[in-house]
Design an enzyme around this catalytic site. Sequence first.
Site, PDB file in Angstrom:
ATOM      1  N   ASP A 173      -1.392  -3.108  -4.800  1.00 49.70           N
ATOM      2  CA  ASP A 173      -1.398  -2.296  -3.562  1.00 49.70           C
ATOM      3  C   ASP A 173      -2.060  -2.888  -2.559  1.00 49.70           C
ATOM      4  O   ASP A 173      -3.433  -3.340  -2.606  1.00 49.70           O
ATOM      5  CB  ASP A 173      -1.860  -0.845  -3.816  1.00 49.70           C
ATOM      6  N   ASP A 188       3.904  -1.061   0.871  1.00 51.97           N
ATOM      7  CA  ASP A 188       2.857  -1.791   0.348  1.00 51.97           C
ATOM      8  C   ASP A 188       2.423  -1.969  -0.946  1.00 51.97           C
ATOM      9  O   ASP A 188       1.338  -2.305  -1.261  1.00 51.97           O
ATOM     10  CB  ASP A 188       1.531  -1.535   1.385  1.00 51.97           C
ATOM     11  N   GLU A 189       3.300  -1.567  -1.870  1.00 49.87           N
ATOM     12  CA  GLU A 189       3.038  -1.084  -3.242  1.00 49.87           C
ATOM     13  C   GLU A 189       4.258  -1.657  -4.198  1.00 49.87           C
ATOM     14  O   GLU A 189       5.399  -1.387  -3.885  1.00 49.87           O
ATOM     15  CB  GLU A 189       2.848   0.165  -3.421  1.00 49.87           C
TER      16      GLU A 189
END
Length: 360
Positions: free
Chosen positions: A4, A104-105
């Site tokens: 993340d 974002d992960e």
Amino acid sequence: MLVDLDYFFAQSEERRNPSIKDKPVVVCVYSGRTEDSGAVSTANYVARKYGVKSGIPISLAKQKLKDEDAVFLPVDKKFYHQISDNIMEILRSHADVFEQVGIDEAYLDVTQRTKSDYQQAENLAEIIRADVLAQEQLTCSIGIGPNKLVAKIAADVQKPDGLTVVKPHELNVFLSPLPVRRLVGIGKIIEKKLEALGVRTVGQLAQVDVQLLVDVFGRKLGTYFHNASRGIDDEPVQERGEPESVSRISTLKNDTKELTDIIDEAYKLCDEVHARLLKRELLYRSVSIYLVAGDLSVHSRSKTFENPTRNLITFKETVKELFEKLLNENDVVARRVGVKLSNLTKKENQQKPLTSFFGN
Ligand code: TTP
Ligand code: MG
């Protein structure tokens, strides 16, 4: 492992302009109504010290930071998507199976390449962090565990720039003291209900009789909580297919009943949605519109075509036709409008629907 990116939108802004790095940085979604109306998208960790976080009103963030030399910036999704795409390619190259779950992960199944060895997985995580930093100048946090559930929690406990490894024999010690909020799917409401049962920590949750959990939360959630509290999860890491739909919704500058104003805004959204459709080389069969009225009631209309197309004119004409219909049938004032394309198919393979979800 779960990777993340740290305070992603704000860190991207810091990368673009390093001089703001030591200041509170707040990335905002401005609704455009008044100068400060809208919500905080995310903030860097300097700003978080003052209680600024995702979702709070911009005006509140300004108040909290009124004595600081803080930087407020509008979201620049295009820029973040570019960085995200680059980083996701780096991550993908280090995984046996790769599953992106947000901008974002991502989950990386690294079982094969590390031969299930946690030390090797940890070394790999360090390589990944160094790679992302060298190539894209961003830090991330990584959690490593025996499954997705544990990896996700592990990634969260030492943010930013953290690496947390939880081996199977450490599960109990790791999970027990955590507040139940750390488990995916437990929000404020469920937290309250659990508190009423005297349950605050994951360890306490693990002690509750599964039947009681099922009685209170239903079979699906109850068994999930029971398993999750023990770190049990067998969801595979899975490459995500194409999206089921592409859509955009936005808030109008002013509430309006005028079709032309609504259409103006909707056409802009059509252009954006259509660009995404082309980029992914998809065709659509269904067009939908949304209208959130001044009283926050939600209205929608859809039309489905016989054959897949990627025609922008057809998209816009259909959007116009659907809004006309909606406004004729309802006496509403528009506050937010949205457009959606669905029933998507890959361009080269028009026979295969990506979704069995029809009539919407
Ligand atoms: P997150 O990973 O939840 O948050 P983050 O990366 O900003 O911070 P952290 O260091 O805790 O990981 O979300 C990723 C991005 O998604 C975030 O940078 C901005 C956006 N976002 C919103 O726009 N609204 C929200 O409510 C949240 C939670 C995130
Ligand atoms: Mg993040």
